[in-house]
Design an enzyme around this catalytic site. Structure first.
Site, mmCIF file in Angstrom:
data_model
loop_
_atom_site.group_PDB
_atom_site.id
_atom_site.type_symbol
_atom_site.label_atom_id
_atom_site.label_comp_id
_atom_site.label_asym_id
_atom_site.label_seq_id
_atom_site.Cartn_x
_atom_site.Cartn_y
_atom_site.Cartn_z
ATOM 1 N N ILE A 106 -118.376 -20.517 -84.683
ATOM 2 C CA ILE A 106 -119.785 -20.931 -84.837
ATOM 3 C C ILE A 106 -120.580 -19.824 -85.533
ATOM 4 O O ILE A 106 -121.455 -20.094 -86.369
ATOM 5 C CB ILE A 106 -120.400 -21.293 -83.464
ATOM 6 C CG1 ILE A 106 -119.517 -22.334 -82.741
ATOM 7 C CG2 ILE A 106 -121.815 -21.841 -83.634
ATOM 8 C CD1 ILE A 106 -119.866 -22.564 -81.269
ATOM 9 N N LEU A 114 -118.917 -5.080 -78.424
ATOM 10 C CA LEU A 114 -120.358 -5.098 -78.124
ATOM 11 C C LEU A 114 -120.691 -4.295 -76.872
ATOM 12 O O LEU A 114 -121.826 -3.859 -76.689
ATOM 13 C CB LEU A 114 -120.805 -6.564 -77.956
ATOM 14 C CG LEU A 114 -122.292 -6.838 -77.801
ATOM 15 C CD1 LEU A 114 -123.089 -6.311 -78.991
ATOM 16 C CD2 LEU A 114 -122.528 -8.336 -77.628
ATOM 17 N N SER A 128 -123.878 -23.141 -72.954
ATOM 18 C CA SER A 128 -122.924 -24.250 -73.087
ATOM 19 C C SER A 128 -123.306 -25.370 -72.135
ATOM 20 O O SER A 128 -123.874 -25.122 -71.056
ATOM 21 C CB SER A 128 -121.536 -23.720 -72.727
ATOM 22 O OG SER A 128 -120.641 -24.791 -72.541
ATOM 23 N N TYR A 143 -115.410 -18.927 -66.738
ATOM 24 C CA TYR A 143 -116.090 -18.957 -68.043
ATOM 25 C C TYR A 143 -117.497 -19.546 -67.880
ATOM 26 O O TYR A 143 -118.488 -18.979 -68.333
ATOM 27 C CB TYR A 143 -115.279 -19.778 -69.051
ATOM 28 C CG TYR A 143 -116.081 -20.163 -70.271
ATOM 29 C CD1 TYR A 143 -116.454 -19.208 -71.213
ATOM 30 C CD2 TYR A 143 -116.505 -21.485 -70.472
ATOM 31 C CE1 TYR A 143 -117.218 -19.563 -72.325
ATOM 32 C CE2 TYR A 143 -117.260 -21.845 -71.575
ATOM 33 C CZ TYR A 143 -117.619 -20.885 -72.496
ATOM 34 O OH TYR A 143 -118.381 -21.226 -73.585
ATOM 35 N N LYS A 145 -121.579 -17.966 -68.347
ATOM 36 C CA LYS A 145 -122.718 -18.548 -69.077
ATOM 37 C C LYS A 145 -123.929 -18.694 -68.158
ATOM 38 O O LYS A 145 -125.051 -18.356 -68.522
ATOM 39 C CB LYS A 145 -122.338 -19.912 -69.669
ATOM 40 C CG LYS A 145 -121.298 -19.833 -70.774
ATOM 41 C CD LYS A 145 -121.833 -19.090 -71.991
ATOM 42 C CE LYS A 145 -120.802 -18.917 -73.077
ATOM 43 N NZ LYS A 145 -121.148 -17.918 -74.071
ATOM 44 N N ASN A 147 -120.173 -30.389 -77.801
ATOM 45 C CA ASN A 147 -118.809 -30.108 -78.281
ATOM 46 C C ASN A 147 -118.773 -29.862 -79.790
ATOM 47 O O ASN A 147 -118.694 -30.817 -80.563
ATOM 48 C CB ASN A 147 -117.880 -31.268 -77.913
ATOM 49 C CG ASN A 147 -117.604 -31.330 -76.419
ATOM 50 O OD1 ASN A 147 -118.538 -31.397 -75.628
ATOM 51 N ND2 ASN A 147 -116.349 -31.292 -76.032
ATOM 52 N N ARG A 169 -117.432 -37.522 -74.859
ATOM 53 C CA ARG A 169 -118.125 -36.256 -75.123
ATOM 54 C C ARG A 169 -119.101 -36.417 -76.275
ATOM 55 O O ARG A 169 -119.014 -37.356 -77.057
ATOM 56 C CB ARG A 169 -117.109 -35.161 -75.523
ATOM 57 C CG ARG A 169 -116.124 -34.777 -74.439
ATOM 58 C CD ARG A 169 -116.797 -34.055 -73.274
ATOM 59 N NE ARG A 169 -115.827 -33.635 -72.268
ATOM 60 C CZ ARG A 169 -115.378 -34.418 -71.272
ATOM 61 N NH1 ARG A 169 -115.808 -35.658 -71.155
ATOM 62 N NH2 ARG A 169 -114.499 -33.944 -70.403
ATOM 63 N N ASP A 227 -111.893 -31.900 -65.709
ATOM 64 C CA ASP A 227 -112.594 -32.698 -66.723
ATOM 65 C C ASP A 227 -113.543 -33.695 -66.072
ATOM 66 O O ASP A 227 -113.212 -34.300 -65.054
ATOM 67 C CB ASP A 227 -111.589 -33.476 -67.580
ATOM 68 C CG ASP A 227 -111.069 -32.659 -68.756
ATOM 69 O OD1 ASP A 227 -111.532 -31.512 -68.929
ATOM 70 O OD2 ASP A 227 -110.200 -33.174 -69.489
#
Ligand code: NAD
Ligand code: UFG
Length: 336
Positions: free
Chosen positions: A12, A59, A124, A148, A152, A178, A230, A294
């Site tokens: 991205i 970073l 996200s 994960y 976020k 997505n 999605r 999911d």
């Protein structure tokens, strides 16, 4: 403006660099290349005819990042850098917390000491956890189902706390749905390492006969055809969302959260169908068991971004499939 893009060599980030440069901004990139290649930035330079100062450093390395802030008059930061594989995060939680959170803390500290007042953060849709209803607005309850997702969520809380201590500063928390697709040139795109976890790169590798067939994870969900639904968004639309968020942040203070999606749900089978139609490539598949964790359906209410950022995704599923395939076909081994 001069924008520091962390994680700018990634999927991205590289697409966003193009849109920033095309809008006349200057871009400086920090990326430790843990999940990317510097070749992506060379291609961004080719496509835009602009130069990108690049620092191949971590970073969380405060001394190195201090140098970056000292050597450039940075006015805003777009923060993509982070590890993003859900399954890996379950196996290596400390690595994920350390990498994603510590690097963000270093970034905040240095932004404040160099008086850099505007930050766009890659969050996200995963922060909505197992959302109860769709479309999902920004006000929906937050939760996370894996390390994960928790990085976020924690980073969103950290940035909300931080921004109240930084006079005149603003942060945009962009919750992506997505991301798929690639730059229309076919020169940059998503380059997953090993077996892809996500649907679109798996489909393109099946189309390229790198993989035998797609496994569809469950066809007994309560959806249009039983497969997971999605909100796929073209990465170039997503990149434009960052430019628009930055434009807005300059006139704002405090923390602002926006969903970036199309507002349309597409099932796995619908995506497979669309891909076959858009590219003429057959996608053999089998139905397998549900993938743990999911959800059946996840799509965005993106009306806030449309209203407040003057942004809307304009590219449809056919363009997403066509551009993903062009990238895969012309770069069968990614950047290698
Ligand atoms: P990516 O892996 O292609 O890009 C992330 C980049 O960050 C990589 O180039 C990697 O080398 C770099 N990086 C990681 N840790 C670093 C560190 N400590 N120091 C410097 N560089 C570091 O991933 P992407 O798909 O471009 O995602 C960008 C951001 O968007 C990530 O934060 C990700 O969590 C978030 N996001 C992605 C998706 C998705 O499906 N792709 C969805 C929602 C949110
Ligand atoms: N799927 C398959 N077969 C595959 C891969 C995926 O059937 O080989 C299905 C999944 O079950 C799901 C859909 O395709 O129904 C999409 O799966 P992805 O893995 O592409 O995307 P997810 O929605 O599971 O997750 C992605 C990112 C997360 C992020 C989330 C929301 O991987 O990090 O979008 O932004 F949190």
């Amino acid at each position: 403006m001069t924008i520091l893009v962390t994680g700018g060599a990634g999927y991205i980030g590289s697409h966003t660099c193009i849109e920033l440069l095309n809008q006349g901004h200057k871009v400086v990139v920090v990326d430790n290349l843990v999940n990317s290649h510097s070749e992506s930035l060379q291609r961004v330079e080719e496509l835009t005819g602009k130069n990108i100062p690049f620092y191949a450093v971590d970073l969380s390395n405060e001394a190195e990042i201090t140098k970056v802030f000292s050597e450039h008059s940075i006015e805003a930061v777009i923060h993509f850098a982070g590890l993003k594989a859900v399954g890996e995060s379950v196996k290596q939680p400390i690595r994920y917390y350390d990498n994603n959170i510590r690097s963000t803390l270093v970034l905040c500290k240095l932004m404040q000491s160099f008086s850099v007042k505007h930050l766009v953060f890659s969050s996200s849709a995963t922060v909505y956890g197992l959302a109860e209803s769709n479309p999902i607005p920004e006000t929906a309850p937050l939760s996370a189902t894996n390390p994960y997702g928790r990085t976020k969520l924690f980073i969103e809380y950290i940035l909300n706390d931080w921004i109240t201590t930084f006079d005149g500063a603003s942060v945009a928390l962009l919750r992506y749905f997505n991301p798929v697709g690639a730059h229309a040139s076919g020169r940059i795109g998503e380059d997953p390492q090993g077996i892809p976890n996500n649907l679109m790169p798996y489909i393109t590798q099946v189309a390229a006969v790198r993989r035998e067939k797609l496994s569809i994870f469950g066809n007994d969900y309560d959806t249009v055809d039983g497969t997971g639904v999605r909100d796929y968004i073209h990465v170039v639309d997503l990149a434009m969302g960052h430019v628009k968020a930055l434009d807005a942040l300059i006139h704002l203070t405090g923390s602002h959260v926006y969903n970036l999606g199309t507002g349309n749900g597409t099932s796995v089978l619908e995506l497979v169908q669309a891909f076959q139609q858009a590219t003429g490539q057959p996608i053999p598949y089998e139905i397998s068991a549900r993938r743990p964790g999911d959800v059946a359906t996840c799509f965005a209410d993106s009306s806030k971004a449309e209203r407040e950022l003057n942004w809307k995704a304009v590219r449809g599923i056919v363009e997403m499939c066509r551009d993903s395939w062009k990238w895969q076909k012309e770069n069968p081994n990614g950047y290698k």
